[in-house]
Design an enzyme around this catalytic site. Sequence first.
Site, PDB file in Angstrom:
ATOM      1  N   CYS A  65       0.883  -1.162   0.000  1.00  0.00           N
ATOM      2  CA  CYS A  65       0.000   0.000   0.000  1.00  0.00           C
ATOM      3  C   CYS A  65       0.920   1.210   0.000  1.00  0.00           C
ATOM      4  CB  CYS A  65      -0.974  -0.043   1.182  1.00  0.00           C
ATOM      5  SG  CYS A  65      -0.217  -0.142   2.821  1.00  0.00           S
TER       6      CYS A  65
HETATM    7  C1  RB5 Z   1      -3.991   5.184   1.069  1.00  0.00           C
HETATM    8  O1  RB5 Z   1      -5.208   4.523   1.233  1.00  0.00           O
HETATM    9  C2  RB5 Z   1      -3.039   4.789   2.203  1.00  0.00           C
HETATM   10  O2  RB5 Z   1      -3.669   5.023   3.435  1.00  0.00           O
HETATM   11  C3  RB5 Z   1      -2.652   3.331   2.106  1.00  0.00           C
HETATM   12  O3  RB5 Z   1      -2.093   3.096   0.857  1.00  0.00           O
HETATM   13  C4  RB5 Z   1      -1.652   2.846   3.124  1.00  0.00           C
HETATM   14  O4  RB5 Z   1      -0.514   3.654   3.163  1.00  0.00           O
HETATM   15  C5  RB5 Z   1      -2.149   2.541   4.458  1.00  0.00           C
HETATM   16  O5  RB5 Z   1      -1.447   2.049   5.346  1.00  0.00           O
END
Ligand code: RB5
Length: 155
Positions: A65
Amino acid sequence: MRVAIGADEAAFDLKEILKAHLAQKGVEVEDYGAFDKSPVLYPDIAVKVAEAIAAGKHERGILMCGTGLGMAITANKVPGIRAATCHDTYSAERARKSNDAQILTMGARVIGPELAKTIVDAWLKSEFEGGGSTRKVERIAEYEKKLRRSTRSES
Ligand code: RB5
């Protein structure tokens, strides 16, 4: 080795790059999404990958993420799963050798694709070393069971 891969929209491009990298190395990969850059809830992807690994469908999983953190926090809620966020090769190697982490998480907003490939390679080639680490990993499972029981009896 069968590897499950998943990412949210922030890490979609990195997921595609790593899929190509793994395919080139002959690693069998199953993609759990996201399948485009539309916003998704990263916990939904994390749980799908973590449950598939807990069920024995894949040996390892890679989740990405923005930071790798939300994916790790969520995947670690699935019983039996040990997910580790690694942004350097030493941690990636230790996550396997000491912690027997079945899931590697990374942040596409934290590291670049070339480092991510090197981290994945270090993590994939490392195996749990057992020895003194066995009892420690078993202890995690014992706490998991105990804490699940106490949470259930409170509700
Ligand atoms: C974006 O949704 C961001 O919050 C996600 O990619 C991540 O970094 C969460 O831990």
